[in-house]
Scaffold this active site. Structure first.
Site, PDB file in Angstrom:
ATOM      1  N   SER A  61      33.362  34.742  37.655  1.00 33.77           N
ATOM      2  CA  SER A  61      33.176  35.149  36.267  1.00 33.77           C
ATOM      3  C   SER A  61      33.240  33.932  35.366  1.00 33.77           C
ATOM      4  CB  SER A  61      34.251  36.167  35.876  1.00 33.77           C
ATOM      5  OG  SER A  61      34.182  36.430  34.505  1.00 33.77           O
ATOM      6  N   LYS A  73      19.611  45.514  40.713  1.00 31.46           N
ATOM      7  CA  LYS A  73      18.228  45.572  40.285  1.00 31.46           C
ATOM      8  C   LYS A  73      18.104  44.926  38.909  1.00 31.46           C
ATOM      9  CE  LYS A  73      17.720  47.926  37.119  1.00 31.46           C
ATOM     10  NZ  LYS A  73      18.209  48.251  35.741  1.00 31.46           N
ATOM     11  N   ILE A  95      28.004  46.626  34.707  1.00 30.27           N
ATOM     12  CA  ILE A  95      27.748  47.381  35.938  1.00 30.27           C
ATOM     13  C   ILE A  95      28.780  47.048  37.027  1.00 30.27           C
ATOM     14  CG2 ILE A  95      26.095  45.788  37.066  1.00 30.27           C
ATOM     15  CD1 ILE A  95      25.951  49.666  36.851  1.00 30.27           C
TER      16      ILE A  95
HETATM   17  P1  NAP Z   1      26.187  42.539  31.430  1.00 24.50           P
HETATM   18  O1  NAP Z   1      27.191  43.555  30.962  1.00 24.50           O
HETATM   19  O2  NAP Z   1      25.592  41.620  30.435  1.00 24.50           O
HETATM   20  O3  NAP Z   1      26.888  41.729  32.601  1.00 24.50           O
HETATM   21  C1  NAP Z   1      26.299  40.646  33.249  1.00 24.50           C
HETATM   22  C2  NAP Z   1      27.389  39.622  33.537  1.00 24.50           C
HETATM   23  O4  NAP Z   1      26.831  38.553  34.274  1.00 24.50           O
HETATM   24  C3  NAP Z   1      27.971  38.985  32.284  1.00 24.50           C
HETATM   25  O5  NAP Z   1      28.980  39.775  31.729  1.00 24.50           O
HETATM   26  C4  NAP Z   1      28.503  37.681  32.833  1.00 24.50           C
HETATM   27  O6  NAP Z   1      29.750  37.973  33.424  1.00 24.50           O
HETATM   28  C5  NAP Z   1      27.554  37.358  33.972  1.00 24.50           C
HETATM   29  N1  NAP Z   1      26.594  36.298  33.669  1.00 24.50           N
HETATM   30  C6  NAP Z   1      26.381  35.200  34.418  1.00 24.50           C
HETATM   31  N2  NAP Z   1      25.433  34.443  33.892  1.00 24.50           N
HETATM   32  C7  NAP Z   1      25.012  35.039  32.788  1.00 24.50           C
HETATM   33  C8  NAP Z   1      24.033  34.731  31.813  1.00 24.50           C
HETATM   34  N3  NAP Z   1      23.277  33.622  31.909  1.00 24.50           N
HETATM   35  N4  NAP Z   1      23.859  35.598  30.782  1.00 24.50           N
HETATM   36  C9  NAP Z   1      24.607  36.717  30.679  1.00 24.50           C
HETATM   37  N5  NAP Z   1      25.554  37.057  31.596  1.00 24.50           N
HETATM   38  C10 NAP Z   1      25.745  36.224  32.636  1.00 24.50           C
HETATM   39  O7  NAP Z   1      24.974  43.243  32.167  1.00 24.50           O
HETATM   40  P2  NAP Z   1      25.009  44.560  33.069  1.00 24.50           P
HETATM   41  O8  NAP Z   1      24.680  45.736  32.249  1.00 24.50           O
HETATM   42  O9  NAP Z   1      26.221  44.591  33.904  1.00 24.50           O
HETATM   43  O10 NAP Z   1      23.712  44.280  33.959  1.00 24.50           O
HETATM   44  C11 NAP Z   1      23.704  43.343  35.012  1.00 24.50           C
HETATM   45  C12 NAP Z   1      22.627  43.748  35.994  1.00 24.50           C
HETATM   46  O11 NAP Z   1      22.947  45.049  36.487  1.00 24.50           O
HETATM   47  C13 NAP Z   1      21.232  43.839  35.356  1.00 24.50           C
HETATM   48  O12 NAP Z   1      20.266  43.340  36.226  1.00 24.50           O
HETATM   49  C14 NAP Z   1      21.044  45.336  35.130  1.00 24.50           C
HETATM   50  O13 NAP Z   1      19.688  45.733  35.220  1.00 24.50           O
HETATM   51  C15 NAP Z   1      21.838  45.919  36.288  1.00 24.50           C
HETATM   52  N6  NAP Z   1      22.301  47.281  36.016  1.00 24.50           N
HETATM   53  C16 NAP Z   1      22.951  47.590  34.862  1.00 24.50           C
HETATM   54  C17 NAP Z   1      23.321  48.907  34.610  1.00 24.50           C
HETATM   55  C18 NAP Z   1      24.071  49.320  33.374  1.00 24.50           C
HETATM   56  O14 NAP Z   1      24.300  50.526  33.184  1.00 24.50           O
HETATM   57  N7  NAP Z   1      24.484  48.416  32.510  1.00 24.50           N
HETATM   58  C19 NAP Z   1      23.025  49.901  35.542  1.00 24.50           C
HETATM   59  C20 NAP Z   1      22.424  49.543  36.728  1.00 24.50           C
HETATM   60  C21 NAP Z   1      22.057  48.231  36.947  1.00 24.50           C
HETATM   61  P3  NAP Z   1      30.875  36.856  33.646  1.00 24.50           P
HETATM   62  O15 NAP Z   1      31.279  36.355  32.311  1.00 24.50           O
HETATM   63  O16 NAP Z   1      31.928  37.645  34.342  1.00 24.50           O
HETATM   64  O17 NAP Z   1      30.274  35.768  34.473  1.00 24.50           O
END
Ligand code: NAP
Length: 317
Positions: free
Chosen positions: A40, A95, A18
């Site tokens: 990150s 969120k 996101i």
């Molecule tokens: P994601 O791709 O897994 O990204 C989360 C990032 O947070 C990871 O890549 C990592 O980045 C960091 N991180 C730090 N601590 C972590 C841990 N303990 N476990 C996993 N990752 C950790 O997830 P995302 O889809 O972006 O979602 C993140 C949030 O945004 C969620 O709450 C989700 O509900 C919300 N969201 C997502 C979307 C969507 O379309 N995906 C849409 C709206 C809202 P680093 O390695 O850079 O630290």
């Protein structure tokens, strides 16, 4: 105003899907903020923007980064947000804003004590069609509500193990978006009456959930339910149908991007949720205010409180 002239510097914590898909482009497009730093664990960077391995390092090295957007999974948001507020920074929360309702309440108090802005974003609320639905339902009785939120988890959350771990919300990760629209558009509160939660064997969080709601008698509500399912292949469905006591049918589709009234489209906007979010964040900081709507998180917590747990087939990616 160009990004380099007077824009507030914002840092992003968690450079995942996101952050890359929405936050960074929206910061660049709105130009009210400039991307000042990234935090990150994997060391993801952008040209000309410093990357740090921890929030603490970033806060110490970048006193000019006034605001922090926390885009990690929800279970670690509370600690990060507290750390940023304590360091005098404004905080934007992806969120769901926290893993528990108590954590969110604590953040509201911390923002008040530190006199910083706390903005719990619900991206689906930032659609012109959602606002149009809210205006049309103001002061009305509603006869029925049906939410259908069915998507393919492999397509939208590829490889994200955290969604299956306790505190990861499972199918409520997208489902809470629908609930955030409902709490925004309805002129009365909803209560979770029943919930059936379907957990894949060996996983901590549900892959599907079926909810029914009730409302105070004066709302006139006869029937209200939500179906959340992560096993939908092919066409993806994110719709909310609301029928008023007068028989008018409001249909929100595409996750809140389009509103049709009795079959006629009355509001529709190209993808703009995150640009609206950054404009709102800027306005809140300027006004010295916070915006934290806890209602969607409460509904999810309530579904877990009253929900009946069933087991289904194991999930494999
Ligand atoms: P994601 O791709 O897994 O990204 C989360 C990032 O947070 C990871 O890549 C990592 O980045 C960091 N991180 C730090 N601590 C972590 C841990 N303990 N476990 C996993 N990752 C950790 O997830 P995302 O889809 O972006 O979602 C993140 C949030 O945004 C969620 O709450 C989700 O509900 C919300 N969201 C997502 C979307 C969507 O379309 N995906 C849409 C709206 C809202 P680093 O390695 O850079 O630290």
């Amino acid at each position: 105003m160009s990004a380099s002239q007077g824009a507030r510097k914002v840092g992003i914590v968690g450079v995942g899907k996101i952050a890359l898909d929405q936050h960074i482009p929206s910061i660049e497009e709105t130009q009210l903020f400039a991307l000042g730093a990234l935090v990150s664990q994997r060391g993801i960077g952008r040209p000309g923007v410093p990357t740090f391995r921890s929030l603490g390092e970033m806060l110490a090295a970048c006193p000019d980064v006034e605001a922090v957007a926390i885009c990690t999974p929800p279970d670690i948001r509370h600690g990060l947000a507290r750390e940023a507020l304590a360091a005098g920074r404004h905080v934007l929360l992806e969120k769901p804003p926290a893993a528990t309702t108590t954590e969110l309440r604590d953040l509201v108090a911390a923002a008040r004590d530190t006199r910083r802005t706390l903005f719990a974003t619900w991206h689906s609320q930032h659609n012109a069609a959602v606002e149009a639905a809210r205006a049309r339902l103001a002061g009305r009785q509603v006869r029925s509500i049906q939410v259908t939120w069915k998507e393919d988890v492999r397509r939208w959350h590829p490889g994200q193990e955290w969604i299956w771990q306790a505190g990861g919300f499972g199918v409520f990760d997208p489902g809470i978006n629908a609930l955030s629209i409902l709490t925004r558009i309805l002129p009365f509160p909803l209560f979770v009456e029943r919930a059936e939660l379907l957990f894949p064997a060996g996983r901590d969080t549900p892959i599907a959930a079926s909810l029914s709601f009730r409302a105070p008698a004066e709302a006139g509500l006869r029937e209200a339910g939500a179906e959340f399912d992560w096993r939908q292949e092919g066409e993806q469905t994110w719709t909310i149908a609301v029928e008023t006591a007068e028989g008018t049918l409001l249909q929100l589709s595409r996750g809140g991007a389009c509103l049709a009234v009795d079959g006629r489209v009355v509001a529709e906007e190209a993808e703009a949720e995150y640009r609206h979010i950054y404009r709102r964040f800027h306005a809140l900081i300027e006004a010295g205010e916070s915006d934290v709507d806890a209602a969607p998180l409460h509904l999810v917590a309530d579904a877990f409180l009253v929900g009946r747990r069933c087991e289904t087939a194991p999930f494999v990616w």
